[in-house]
Structure formats: structure tokens, C-alpha cells
Design an enzyme around this catalytic site. Structure first.
Site, PDB file in Angstrom:
ATOM      1  N   TYR A  94       0.838  -1.206   0.000  1.00  0.00           N
ATOM      2  CA  TYR A  94       0.000   0.000   0.000  1.00  0.00           C
ATOM      3  C   TYR A  94       0.878   1.264   0.000  1.00  0.00           C
ATOM      4  O   TYR A  94       0.870   2.041  -0.939  1.00  0.00           O
ATOM      5  CB  TYR A  94      -0.926   0.010   1.221  1.00  0.00           C
ATOM      6  N   GLU A 109     -13.162  -9.539  12.936  1.00  0.00           N
ATOM      7  CA  GLU A 109     -12.809  -8.876  14.181  1.00  0.00           C
ATOM      8  C   GLU A 109     -11.676  -7.867  13.965  1.00  0.00           C
ATOM      9  O   GLU A 109     -10.638  -8.193  13.436  1.00  0.00           O
ATOM     10  CB  GLU A 109     -12.390  -9.956  15.196  1.00  0.00           C
ATOM     11  N   GLU A 130      -2.344  10.567  15.123  1.00  0.00           N
ATOM     12  CA  GLU A 130      -2.920  11.843  14.685  1.00  0.00           C
ATOM     13  C   GLU A 130      -4.102  11.612  13.744  1.00  0.00           C
ATOM     14  O   GLU A 130      -5.152  12.253  13.873  1.00  0.00           O
ATOM     15  CB  GLU A 130      -1.849  12.700  13.987  1.00  0.00           C
TER      16      GLU A 130
END
Lengths: 378, 391, 378, 391
Positions: free
Chosen positions: D127, D243, D375
Site C-alpha cells: 500500500y 474482528e 494523529e
């Protein structure tokens, strides 16, 4: 694991919200702070009519016979509204004391009145150092011809001036550990001269008083529970009250977070809602996170008490947490509100003042950390 | 490098402390947000300070001041605050007067400086408005040109001591079409003039500290304009050569901490041992002392920089963020230390340390908000101090 | 009050910066971490040529006779560069020990070599629990025919494998408080078999070793200072070293802040420099504030030591602070750097690893908080 | 309301713990970022888990899984992490497989799910890119349409386990002209194909955990496109019904804390008393236990919500911020507790607790950075959770 509310609990939440919306606003809260006894008879009667004063009282004694979970749901709403008055002291502390430890006669005498909103009770435990510890009790009760002669003054008796009955803790044996030498008594307030009650001016609405029991004599059947077994009973009463206080603090915390979220969406500076500033977003999200943690810890402890599980660790954790975080959430709310939240006209300060009192009731965070340390085997 | 005061400075401190020691105890610990009687006593002390020359310690000699060094100013503030002596005049001697010295006309200086120096007048400051807090430059109070007067309408808020002030200095918008910093002017007015109405704002500690000041077509002579028209933002923001170290905060905190240490040593807990023997209490007292020393260090640094003619931009913001947090922390701990007694108000039966910890715990909630919130100060440190790009 | 550097101090700072820029980069720092002894003879000689190994050595003994302030200015730069090697251990700890407590003979024998960069010293104090406390010493020295027979092993001896002389602390009296029964000895490393030295693999570049002194005998004149008066001397040596360590940590902290400020200006995400985000601005400004406080506390303590003032409170405050904040500043730097700072290739991790060691040298923050408590009269 | 597990869930936990107790100690405490030998052993455990059906505990029954309840999944993760058992397969069973179940073609499912379920294959995830970290959607790796193939050029970074992976799933830009979220596609590839080069990145703890994966005109068959072209962002972001409570963090922290408590009780300090008698140590152990209980409470809440079909948006971000901070805090304290010994690396002479505290203190620095920085999580809590306006 099922962290949702039952239908009954949801119903209590809804009726509580409806009731508070209809009857309690911040003007009322402010007004009651200068009310003479702290008990608004009319509202007190209404709470009884809702079935709330008797929520914890067994059905056999005329109450609703519900569990501490239902009481917590209710108290969360009361905390969010900052409901003034002797509800906590009577319907939680007093009801637990009498329903769990009262003799049949005492139950018959007091519980129906408590359920009907005709009885206000107050715990007369603390003295001197005001530590929530059996060793704090120096007051004595000595056998006399007619019963017991009481001696000693109590401090931080909540709603002291408005109480009908005091739950009074005294040493009945001078040797032995305090844990094994306390006895509880139910003392009718009429026995006391009005000069025996001195009001303390506290930041919150607890209406604390110093109450001097010197010279009062009570009959033998004024004993609540067993002679010299007052501490185990009192500990149980304090534990239930601690858990209930967590729920009340949770409600106050929720309100402070909600007010902040509302405010930062509306208030604009530098041409944009202040809720768009990352510093504001982050502080608010930290407050909301603290609140969520508090909810989980609080209801877990309450569920354990209600279900008769071993609850010491979880209760101490909930109280240590809420006692630290309720004020901290309020400080965050103040910082996000800026100047306006610092004024008496604004409602926020009601909650920050409540926090200052609630956090030390039944032992502060350090007191509960010591219990956790024991529970951890340290 | 020298991390101590000069002999002359220490002598000044000794003289000051001696004067404080001799001052009647009635004058000590008075809050200017207290009763009318407290206020009257504060003004008495102010005139004593004027007589000693200390009210204008920091003024240049040419304006009748002592031209004291930055460090002497620091010492003065530190001792006055530590000993809770009222009477200093923030708005008059420390804000308006220096502004007039730089931007005022000769007439303005002649008219306004002497009464300030004598301690005869109380000024207040009209900057914030209900919709202009952190974003002060967005202020909207209008001043319309009417020949030799401005006609001012609008309102100012959080105006400390307005109810006790004879005069107000304030910012108004004189050019609504200019960019926001460039349409503002700096004006002076008496408070007791037609059109000014002062409404009290009671703070959460129950004190009447602030006011909202409403202006309804108040006529202000143009002679009361300080600096140029539409340049008021820059007049107000002038970096003044007066001590702005933030030493007040560590001084106030050290005082509270010393009281708490004495209390902890003297008061026995339920165990029979003094509270100062509790490990958590010791730890927190030590941490607070570290925080005091930390903050004081930065405050001295700011003063040292100012004394050398440097402009302590980020350091002053650091001193403010550290100091305001410190003063909050010490009083929050103070309330903790008092346990159940911590929630008793000043004057209550059984209150400890006369409820001062509670009163200050409530009062200091505003410290991180007023005079530039902590958030704004951190922005300043990052952008002006460290050169990070603006957001 | 004058918090600026003198011309001499400024000059030292400038030459230190020039030297580091020319000779020390992060590749060198990394390379030295796998160097055999940890002492790069060439650089060590250069440091001597700069006059730095003898900075604290009196002019009468061939040194520069400067004060701890000048040393601190230098160490701040060394900390900012993470200079590897035995400088600290020799030119600070060793030089202080010998210059302040050595006999004339010892000074003549060792100080010129130290000044010339021919002598590396190491403090052999800690054992077992590794607490920076006189009670930690269980090693003994007993009088023998030829002098003193040593016994016991020392841990965390910095640069143990590369040292020429150990400053060895032993109990010379088994009764009495440890404060009154320690003696220091200068032990020539040649006396020790190489098998007596076992390297510890630490996170930082201190080259710690366990050094076993069992079976070593030293002559009577190996005693440094007075018999049984080793602790007061050692305490002074540790105090000077603590202050110097604060200066070194200050340099590392400064570097971490500087790297962060640079990085957040350059790194762009969401179409803007990340330094424009308020969360980044605020964290960075908190780091810079911590740094500024650390600078004030550190130099104040150092100035007090250098000027012979009562320094205990200020020194303990500086160390408690730096010990807490240097790692915290590094954590902040990591958070602001994101993933890249977490790699071995990036320089930031050098400083966070240094912090992990520096913060516990000469006593951690809690150790120093206890000293502050004493100083406060608690 | 019920704050405990069902009898069936507890029975599952008991069965699992029994299996763990019986597992050879050689398998315990292995790090997947460890040696090749450790990795080989991890894969052995993975196949044992596959045999027990636990590797796909959470998969729907139709795909050969156990269709376990959310709480069973929580228990599985909690015990595996607490006991430091390797072998779970984050990329294959928990990320790619659920994605294929929702977005994959029948062929893709048939080809890829069975080997994952058997524990026979290692996937990795491509990614992040060097210039696209928190702002992932700005990724630039290009996939050019070449008939029945894409030709992919660019690089991926922070690719955990790429050096041990057989396959990679990754995001590429297929439409450079579309708005940034709308030009991304989700592709699959083997790693051992021409044009892919994997360079190690050693982390600050000295471990080879990450890699940079370079793509140089790598040909990827279009059959390896998951979901629609240019819809890859939404494929990757699909909220999956597996989960994601963050229970890993409190489980890991509780383990470390339990080790530290045992250490503190067993180790005597210089005073001769166990370290656990030191008041500061006690206080910090208690505070950490409160933090563990706090975080676990929110993780259970997330699972409970998921179990009831609710989407725990802000709660999942809360669990992540709390959990990552917790795991950092407990190991930082662990290093503190060991004093001077805290700085010794795993394997060092005299290291305590085998240097695990140090290793984890260094390793967990990344926890608040990867998988959405703290953040970013706080932004999500504020905007998605509390409805604050976007900045």
C-alpha cells in the site's frame, strides 16, 4: 459479552431523560444551590412517583427491586443533568444500608417511607482526616441503661441539615482493629439539636455538614446490622455507593463532552468553526475516548456487583479512572469553550464543580489505586 | 554566564522583602477581584508603591520612573506575587503607559502618565469582543468619524476591573473595508460618559472579575486617538521594552507549593503519619518543584534576553504555556492534597488553608485561555519560533 | 543573571561544531558501534590536540584548566553529534577523579597522559542491582603484604574493554555505613586478564563490560584519595559526571528537535508540508519548549558546580528533567518523522538509543527525585 | 448486559489455552521478524493452526471456516498474543481473504483461498509508497493497460514480510487523471516474477521487518484485478465483517505487565527489598493495569458492536490509539524498571527478561505510526465519530 442495555434499562434511560428534560434545567440546578435544606419536596415526591427512590428496595419492601445496573442507568442521566438533592444519599446509600442490613422491623419502619419519598437519609461516617477508612472513626457508642450513648462529631455528612435519619458509625469496642469494632446505628435526626448541625460550604451541591452526636442516646434496636460488625456492612454500602458515583460521574462527563462537541461546531474564529482546528479536534477526541473508557469500566464494575461477582478490582479501577478523568474531561471542555465556559452563567462550570466533589467521595483515585495494588497481589 | 543576581539586585530584593515584611498583614493576600473593601486596600498599597517609586520602577527616568534593569523588574514582580501583595497596576503602568510613551502625543503623555504614576487612576482594557476572542483582529466595534469625534458603538467583553476603572483604552474598527488588521484604531475614554454601560460577569469561582462593556454612540474626541488612525493593531502590538517574562506564574506557584509543603508536613493522615510521608504526595511535591524551577528558568531567560535587547518571541510563549499550566497544576494538586476538605470554599467552616486552593483551582482554569490561549501560544512557538510554515 | 556564553565558551562551541562537521558524521557513528574497543585512536588523538581531553585538567598539570561550563559547551556539541568513544569516561569522569583527588604522584603519572590522549579511564563502581548508591559496593580490598588485594566484579564499566586504568570502588571496612567505608583505587588494566572482562551488548555506545577484579593486587599508592573516604570523593566525581551527562543529553535533544523541525518543513502529505498541521506544530513546539527548559536547568546546575555554589538541588533537578525529557523528545521526533525515522538508516534512532542509556547513567530520574525531596526538606 | 463470556466461549478459551500449554516451548515467543529458523517454526505453527481449523476460525463456513462469533475471534487473538504464539496470518487470512470473499471473482477465490486456509502461502501488502504515507490515496505507482495485462512500475515501502512472501496484493494508479481516490486499482501478483526487486529495510531495533519493493515494468494479468478497475480504494477500504477490535494491544501489554510484576516481586533492589515494594514502582504497575483494563474494555466494546452488526468507527480508532500507546508505555516502563540493565539487548550477557523490554520498547515506537498514525486516528474520532467539521 453483551454491552447493550436491556429493554427495561433502555426504558429507564428514556423516562429519566424525559423527566429531566421536563423538570430539571440549569436554572433549577443553580437555584437549588441556595435552597435551605437542599431538598425540594416537590421534586423529591416526583422521583418517588417515578419509582426511583425505591429502585433498589426489594419488592417485598415496597420497592421496585431492580438491580444496581438499572440504578446506574438512572444515575447517569441524573449526573448529566446535575440533579440536585438527596437522591443519591437516600436512594442509593441509605436504601442499600437498610435493605441489605436492616432488621425486619427497621425495614418495615423505614423502607416504605424511603420508597414514598418521605425519608431522607445521610451517612455519618467521616471524621477528622476524612479518610474513607475504618480507622477514621473515633466516635463511640457505649451501652447505657436505655440503649447506647453516642459521642463524637461527624464531618462531610451529605445533606446533613435536611436528613431525617443518620446512619452513624461508632466504635463499640476500644480494643481490636477498627475493622472489628465498629457498629452502625440509625439515628433519628429529631434527636439532635439544630445547633449540633453546622453547614459546610462546598463547591458542589452535597450540602455537607458537621454533625455532633454528643449526648444523643439511642435505643438498642437502633443498631443496623450486628454489633462490632459495622465495617463489613459499611464497606458494602460504600462499595455500592462508589459504583453508583461512577455512574453519576459518567453522566457528568458525557454532558461535558456533548457540550464541547456542540460548542466547537458552532463557535467560529478566524473565519471557520473552531471544531475544524486540529488541536480542538484532537483534544475533543481525547475527551470522547476517556468517556468511552469510563463507560466500559463503570458498567463492568456495576454489572459485577449486580451479578454478585467478585468486583473489587473492577470497582477500584472504575473509581480510580473516573475520579481522575471526570475533572480532566471538564478541564478539556473549559479549554475548548474558552472564556465563556469560565462564567457562572454558563452551564459547564456546574459540571466541573460537581467533578471536584464527586471525585473524592468514597475515596479518591489514590485510595482506589491502593485497592488495585492489593488485588494485583503487589 | 552567571546564574545568580548581582549584589545590587539582591540588595533591592532585600529592601523590598523588608518593606513587605513590615507591611500590615491586612494588606496581604488581597484579591483585586475581591470585595470593595479589598479593592480600597489594594489602592492604598498602590499609593504606597507610588511613594516608594516602585509603581513605575520599570519606567524610563525621563518619564519619572526608576529605569530599573529587567532583572530588578523581575525581582519586584516575583516578590510581590510570592507574598501576595496587591497594588501593582497592570493596565496603567504596564500596558497603557508604555504604549503612550511610544505612540502617544505629548499632550496625551502629559495628561495620562502622571496620574498613573501617582496611583491615582484605574484603567481597563477593551480588546476582546463576544465574537472576537483568539481571533482578536476580527473585532467589530465601530467608530464612525464625526468631525472632531468618533462615535463608538458595540461591546467589549472580559473587561477586567471595568467596574472599578475610571478610564478605558480600547480598539475599534475605523475602516470596515480595509483588511482586518488595517482598519483598527486605538482610543482612550473615560468610563463615566454617556453611552457606556458596564455589566458584571461573575466567574465560576463566584468572583466579579470581568465585565461586558456596552458602547452606545459614545462620543470620543479625536484627541484620544493613540497613534495613527487605522494603525491601532500595531499600536497595541508594539513590542515594549518592559519585563514580560511571565515570572508571575512560578512566583505564584512557588508560594502555593510552599504552603502545601508546610501543610503536608504539619497535617497527619489517618495513619498518624504526616501527609508529607505519603510516597505519592512526596512525588507530586517534587514534580511540582521541578515544574516551578523549569518555568522560572525560562522566565529568567526571557528577562535576560530582553535585558540584552533581544526579542524573546518563542521564549515568552514558552514561559506563558509553562507558567499557566504550572499554576493550574499546583492548585489542582493542592485541592487533591486536602482530600475531602479540598472542596470547601473560602470562608467555609472547617476549610483548610482558607479555601485558597479551591478558589485558585477554579480561578486558574482561565489562565490557559486568556491573553492568548495555550493553543495560540503553541502556534506562535511553531511558526514564529521554529519557522514552521503557517497552516 | 547573564545566560549568554562568554567569548571563550562561544569559541569552544564554534571549534567543536567545526570539528564535528569535519570529522564526525552518522556513518562514522554507526561504524564505531562495531569497532572492537570503541576507541578510535586517531580521533582520540585529535581530541587531545584540540585541547579537549585536558579541558578540566589544571594548567599546572598540563591541561587547559577550564571550568565545567566550557566542558558542558563542548559536550553539548558532542551529544548533538553522538560522538562515540571514551571521551566522557576519561576526560570528564577520569579527569575529575584524578585532578581533584589524586596524589601529586598520581597526577604526574596520569594527567599528562590523559591530556595527551594516551590514557583511557573507566569507572568501576556498580555491582549487582546497579543502583548509583554507595550501598551497591560489595567488592572488597583487604590489606596484603604488598598493598591491597581486590575482590569482586563490577558491572556497567563504560568502555571496559578499552580502558587503561580503572577507578575501582571497594569496601575497605566491613562495619560502618557504606558512606564511611569505601575506598577508591586506580587499577592498571594490564593487571587484569582479558578473560576478566566480559562485554555487555547495550543499546548505546557505552561499551559496557563486566570486569572481575578477583585476585588483583595493587600497591599501597594505588589508593585515590583517602582510605574509607571513597564515597565523598566518588560522590563528587559522580556529581560532575551527572552534570556533564545533562549537557550531553541536551545536545542530543537539540539535535532531535532540529531534525524534526527540518523534516516537518520538507515532508509533504495531503498536498502540504506536514509542518502546517496543527498537531505537528504543537508537538514540535512542546519538544522545543522541553529543550529550552532543559537548557536552563542544565546550565544553571553546571554554573553552580563550576562556581563552587551549593548545587545539589539544581543538579538533581537538571538530571531528573533531562532523564525524563531526552527520551520523550526523541519519541516526539519519531512520531513526527513517521516510518522513516524508525529505520536503522535514519539518524534519528541514534539519538533515541543514546537517550535510553544516558537517562539512567549516574542515577535515573527517580533517583534524582529522591535527592530533590531531601533538598526540599521532605 | 453481560460483562463476561458465555460458557461456550470460555470452553473454547480453555481448549485453546490447553493446546498452547502443550505446544513445545520452542514455538513460543518467536518473532516473525526474527531469524529464518524462527520464521520456519512460525510456519509450522501456522499449519498446526490450519489443522485445528483455527487459522480460518473467523471465515464463514461456506469458505471452509468456522464461522466463529466475534467474541471467539477475540478470545483466539487474545490468548495467542498473550502467550506469544506465532503463526497467525494477518495478510492472508485476515486481509486478503475477506477482500476476495467480497470483491473477488469465483476464479480468484478458488485459486487463492484454499492455500491461505491451509497455511501454505505467505502474502504481503503493498500500500504505502515513499511519498504516500498518511496520505495513502496520493499513491503514484502506475499500472499501464497493455491488453490483457497491466504493466506496473514504481515502488512500495514498509512492506512487512515481503522477503518471505510468495504473493503480494497491492494498490496501483490506473487512471492518473481521475480524482485521487478514483483512479486506484487493487491487484495481485506473485513476488517471484521478472521486474520485482525486494530491498530490506532494517528497523531501529535491528530487525529485518520491512522492505521496499521495486516494480519495474512488472506484467500483471488482468485476471489478477480484484473488483473493478479504478475502484481499488474502495476494495481496500471495505469494512469487513472480521474482528478488528485491537485486542492484540491489551493482550500484549498484559503479558509484558505480568512479566514485570513477577520480576519486580522477585528482584531485590539495593535496599534489600523487592522492587515491588518501591512506591513509585507500585504506582506505575497499578496505572498500567488500569490502562490495560481500559483498553481491553474498549476492544471488547468494538467486538461487541461488530457482533451486533454495528460499525465501530470511532470506537475502533479509540482502541487503536489507546492500545498503541499502552503497548509503548508498558515497555517503556519495563525498561525503566530494569534500571541500568534495561539498556541491554536480547542475547547480551547479563540481560534481564532476555532483553525483551528493550526490544519491544524500540519496536513499539512504530505502533503509533503504522496502520494510521495516532494523529489520523484522532482526526477520525473527531470528524467521523463526533461529527466535527473537517479542517
Amino acid at each position: 459479552m453483551d454491552l447493550s442495555l436491556t429493554d427495561t434499562q433502555q426504558m429507564i434511560r428514556n423516562s429519566a431523560r424525559d423527566f429531566m428534560t421536563e423538570h430539571i434545567d440549569s436554572d433549577y440546578v443553580r437555584k437549588m444551590e441556595s435552597h435551605e435544606t437542599g431538598t425540594d419536596k416537590e421534586i423529591w415526591k416526583s422521583l418517588a412517583e417515578m419509582g426511583w427512590t425505591g429502585l433498589l428496595v426489594p419488592e417485598s419492601d415496597g420497592g421496585a427491586g431492580m438491580s444496581l445496573i438499572e440504578m446506574a442507568v438512572l444515575l447517569e442521566e441524573m449526573g448529566a443533568t446535575a440533579l440536585p438533592g438527596p437522591f443519591f444519599s437516600s436512594a442509593v446509600t441509605g436504601a442499600t444500608a437498610i435493605a441489605e442490613f436492616g432488621s425486619d422491623k427497621q425495614k418495615q419502619e423505614f423502607l416504605p417511607r424511603l420508597v414514598d419519598g418521605d425519608l431522607v437519609t445521610a451517612l455519618a461516617f467521616l471524621e477528622g482526616s476524612a479518610a474513607w477508612d475504618p480507622g477514621v472513626v473515633q466516635a463511640t457508642a457505649t451501652r447505657s441503661e436505655d440503649g447506647w450513648a453516642l459521642s463524637g462529631a461527624k464531618v462531610f455528612v451529605p445533606g446533613g441539615a435536611g436528613a431525617d435519619v443518620f446512619i452513624f458509625a461508632a466504635r463499640t469496642s476500644q480494643d481490636g482493629a477498627p475493622e472489628d469494632s465498629l457498629t452502625l446505628f440509625l439515628v433519628d435526626a429529631k434527636q439532635l439539636d439544630s445547633s449540633a448541625i453546622k453547614s459546610l460550604d462546598s463547591i458542589s451541591d452535597d450540602r455537607f455538614a458537621e454533625v455532633d452526636f454528643d449526648g444523643v442516646t439511642v435505643p438498642p434496636d437502633a443498631i443496623l446490622g450486628e454489633i462490632d460488625q459495622g465495617w463489613p456492612a459499611l464497606k458494602r454500602i460504600l462499595d455500592v455507593s462508589t459504583a453508583a458515583k461512577c455512574a453519576e460521574m459518567l453522566g457528568g462527563s458525557r454532558k461535558a463532552v456533548d457540550m464541547t462537541v456542540e460548542y466547537v461546531k458552532e463557535r467560529s474564529q478566524f473565519g471557520r468553526a473552531i471544531g475544524t482546528f486540529q488541536a480542538v479536534q484532537h483534544r475533543t477526541s481525547e475527551m470522547a475516548t476517556d468517556l468511552e473508557v469510563g463507560r466500559q469500566l463503570t458498567y463492568k464494575a456495576i454489572w459485577k456487583i449486580a451479578e454478585g461477582k467478585d468486583y473489587e478490582h473492577d470497582l477500584a479501577t472504575a473509581m480510580a479512572y473516573m475520579s481522575d478523568r471526570f475533572p480532566e474531561i471538564c478541564y478539556g471542555a473549559h479549554q475548548m469553550h474558552g472564556a465563556i465556559g469560565f462564567t457562572q452563567e454558563h452551564d459547564l462550570q456546574i459540571y466541573s464543580r460537581r467533578a471536584a466533589s464527586a471525585r473524592v467521595m468514597f475515596g479518591d483515585a489514590n485510595h482506589h489505586r491502593k485497592i488495585i495494588a492489593e488485588q494485583m497481589g503487589l | 554566564m552567571r546564574y545568580e543576581f548581582t549584589a545590587e539586585e539582591e540588595q533591592f530584593r532585600a529592601e523590598l522583602v523588608e518593606w513587605i515584611d513590615e507591611l500590615d498583614d491586612d494588606y496581604k493576600g488581597l484579591s483585586e477581584a475581591g470585595s470593595d473593601d479589598d479593592w480600597a486596600k489594594s489602592l492604598e498599597v498602590r499609593r504606597m508603591l507610588a511613594d516608594k517609586g516602585w509603581l513605575t520602577l520599570h519606567w524610563p527616568v525621563e518619564y519619572g520612573g526608576q529605569g530599573a534593569s529587567m532583572m530588578k523588574q523581575v525581582i519586584f514582580t516575583e516578590e510581590m506575587v510570592y507574598h501576595s501583595i496587591p497594588g501593582r497596576d497592570g493596565f496603567g503602568t504596564r500596558m497603557l503607559a508604555p504604549t503612550l510613551m511610544v505612540h502617544g502625543t505629548e499632550e496625551q503623555r502629559k495628561e495620562y502618565l502622571p496620574p498613573i504614576a501617582r496611583g491615582d487612576v484605574q484603567w481597563c482594557q477593551g480588546y476582546s469582543e463576544p465574537d472576537s476572542g483568539s481571533d482578536l483582529a476580527s473585532l467589530q466595534m465601530r467608530a464612525v468619524d464625526d468631525g472632531d469625534h468618533y462615535v463608538v458603538t458595540g461591546s467589549k467583553i472580559w473587561t477586567s476591573q471595568a467596574h472599578r476603572a475610571d478610564h478605558i483604552f480600547f480598539l475599534v474598527r475605523t475602516d470596515p473595508d480595509a483588511p482586518k488588521h488595517r482598519g483598527i484604531s486605538f482610543l482612550l475614554s473615560e468610563t463615566n460618559v454617556p453611552g457606556i454601560r458596564i455589566e458584571p460577569i461573575i466567574n465560576m469561582a463566584g468572583h466579579h472579575q470581568f465585565n461586558q462593556v456596552f458602547f452606545d454612540e459614545v462620543r470620543v474626541p479625536k484627541a484620544n486617538l493613540v497613534g495613527e488612525e487605522n494603525r491601532g493593531w500595531y499600536v497595541a502590538a508594539t513590542l515594549l521594552d518592559f519585563e514580560r517574562s511571565g515570572i508571575d506564574y512560578p512566583a505564584q506557584a512557588q508560594r502555593a507549593l510552599d504552603e502545601l509543603i508546610a501543610y503536608a508536613k504539619g497535617m497527619k493522615g489517618v495513619t498518624g503519619l504526616p501527609l508529607s510521608e505519603d510516597p505519592d504526595t512526596r512525588r507530586r511535591l517534587v514534580d511540582l518543584q521541578i515544574q516551578v524551577d523549569s518555568t522560572r528558568g525560562v522566565a529568567y531567560e526571557v528577562a535576560d534576553m530582553q535585558g540584552r535587547g533581544e526579542i524573546p518571541n518563542k521564549e515568552a510563549s514558552m514561559a506563558k504555556t509553562l507558567g499557566t499550566r504550572l499554576v493550574q497544576d499546583v492548585h489542582r494538586f493542592g485541592v487533591d492534597l486536602l482530600g475531602m476538605y479540598g472542596q470547601l470554599r473560602p470562608g467555609s467552616y472547617l476549610s483548610q488553608l482558607d479555601g485558597r486552593m479551591l478558589d485558585a483551582q477554579l480561578g486558574t482554569v482561565a489562565y490557559t485561555i486568556f491573553a492568548g490561549t495555550t493553543e495560540i501560544q503553541k502556534n506562535i512557538i511553531a511558526t514564529r519560533g521554529l519557522g514552521l510554515p503557517r497552516g
